[in-house]
Design a protein around this motif. Structure first.
Motif, short mmCIF file in Angstrom:
data_model
loop_
_atom_site.label_atom_id
_atom_site.label_comp_id
_atom_site.label_asym_id
_atom_site.label_seq_id
_atom_site.Cartn_x
_atom_site.Cartn_y
_atom_site.Cartn_z
N GLY A 52 0.83 -1.19 0.00
CA GLY A 52 0.00 0.00 0.00
C GLY A 52 0.87 1.24 0.00
N TYR A 53 0.23 2.40 -0.18
CA TYR A 53 0.97 3.65 -0.11
C TYR A 53 0.02 4.80 0.23
N PHE A 54 0.60 5.91 0.68
CA PHE A 54 -0.14 7.13 0.95
C PHE A 54 0.35 8.21 0.00
N SER A 55 -0.59 8.97 -0.57
CA SER A 55 -0.23 10.06 -1.48
C SER A 55 -0.99 11.31 -1.07
N ILE A 71 -5.19 6.89 0.11
CA ILE A 71 -4.59 5.71 0.72
C ILE A 71 -4.90 4.54 -0.21
N ALA A 72 -3.88 3.96 -0.77
CA ALA A 72 -4.04 2.86 -1.72
C ALA A 72 -3.66 1.55 -1.05
N ILE A 73 -4.46 0.54 -1.27
CA ILE A 73 -4.21 -0.80 -0.75
C ILE A 73 -4.13 -1.75 -1.94
N ASN A 74 -3.14 -2.64 -1.93
CA ASN A 74 -2.94 -3.56 -3.04
C ASN A 74 -3.76 -4.83 -2.81
N PRO A 75 -4.83 -5.04 -3.60
CA PRO A 75 -5.68 -6.23 -3.41
C PRO A 75 -5.03 -7.52 -3.88
N GLU A 93 -0.44 3.22 6.66
CA GLU A 93 -0.64 4.36 5.76
C GLU A 93 -1.39 5.50 6.46
N MET A 94 -2.24 5.18 7.42
CA MET A 94 -2.93 6.22 8.18
C MET A 94 -1.94 7.04 9.01
N VAL A 95 -0.87 6.41 9.47
CA VAL A 95 0.16 7.16 10.20
C VAL A 95 0.87 8.12 9.26
N HIS A 96 1.07 7.72 8.00
CA HIS A 96 1.61 8.66 7.02
C HIS A 96 0.66 9.85 6.84
N ALA A 97 -0.65 9.57 6.82
CA ALA A 97 -1.63 10.65 6.69
C ALA A 97 -1.56 11.58 7.90
N TRP A 98 -1.45 10.99 9.08
CA TRP A 98 -1.33 11.80 10.30
C TRP A 98 -0.11 12.72 10.21
N GLN A 99 1.02 12.16 9.78
CA GLN A 99 2.25 12.94 9.71
C GLN A 99 2.14 14.03 8.66
N ALA A 100 1.46 13.75 7.54
CA ALA A 100 1.31 14.76 6.49
C ALA A 100 0.51 15.96 6.97
#
Length: 242
Positions: A52-55, A71-75, A93-100
């Motif tokens: 997954g990744y955060f953008s 927030i992308a998740i790889n199915p 990825e939610m932690v990346h969102a928090w940090q952003a």
């Protein structure tokens, strides 16, 4: 979530699949982030070699010009990793969102000390190997649950509501993605094909197992025989948790 499950059975696959991911996001947002994370656009992307990744601000509304994160998740991996690993990816990825929004991210793709400390605060230990002893910061990072920590408590609560991921790829990759090494909890052997069979009201159809050495956990049918994949546990048999 039982009432939602009966409704989900009549939903089209797109609505059902994305509603489950949104449900998990909303649950962890309330439980681990005090509901402070802004809503984002959750997508499924077959990004090679990653879970997954955060953008940041990846999408913009065509009418009012609002932007939102992704927030992308790889199915591709839904059928070959445990449900716990999918949930770890979402929270990672939610932690990346928090940090952003509330912290100070480093260069793209780098997991810095602030990110690692937030991960630990919400119950996930960052690790370059996905197991104890790995580096806590770096470019490509995994994580593992802290026994008894906020993430595991929130996950226990989520799973008592019969949460599940209903749709998985019939032709998954043969190996886990090296970009996010499989955590010790994810190496337990209980993939989605073993733990996500429909539950008809009675939670006795799905129980929690725990490693007697490292306390990693997995969920599945009582008949499953699971071994811990943490190297230090030497394939210890998981026991039903009381």
């Amino acid at each position: 979530m039982q009432n939602n499950q009966s409704e989900a059975a009549s939903q089209d696959p797109t609505t059902q699949a994305y509603a489950e991911l949104q449900f998990a996001f909303d649950h962890y947002n309330r439980s681990l982030f005090g509901g402070e994370l802004p809503r984002c656009l959750i997508t499924m992307q077959r990004e090679k070699r990653t879970y997954g990744y955060f953008s940041r601000r990846r999408f913009v509304h065509t009418v009012d010009q609002r932007s939102t994160d992704e927030i992308a998740i790889n199915p591709s991996y839904f059928a070959v990793v445990p449900l716990l690993e999918i949930l770890q990816t979402i929270v990672h990825e939610m932690v990346h969102a928090w940090q952003a929004h509330f912290g100070k991210p480093s260069r793209p793709g780098y997991h810095n000390r602030e990110w690692a400390e937030k991960m630990e605060a919400i119950g996930l230990m960052s690790s370059s190997t996905g197991a104890p002893g790995g580096a806590r910061t770096g470019q490509k990072m995994a994580d593992y649950p802290i026994p008894g920590g906020p993430f595991m408590l929130a996950t226990d609560e989520l799973l008592t509501r019969d949460f599940q991921i209903s749709w998985c790829d019939r032709f998954p990759p043969a190996e886990a993605a090296p970009a996010r090494p499989t955590s010790s909890a994810a190496a337990l052997g209980a993939t989605l094909t073993g733990v996500l069979e429909p539950v008809a009201g009675d939670r006795s159809n799905r129980v929690k197992f725990r490693c007697p050495i490292c306390a990693s956990q997995a969920w599945g049918k009582p008949s499953l025989s699971l071994l811990c994949g943490n190297e230090a546990c030497d394939l210890a048999a998981l026991l039903p948790a009381s």
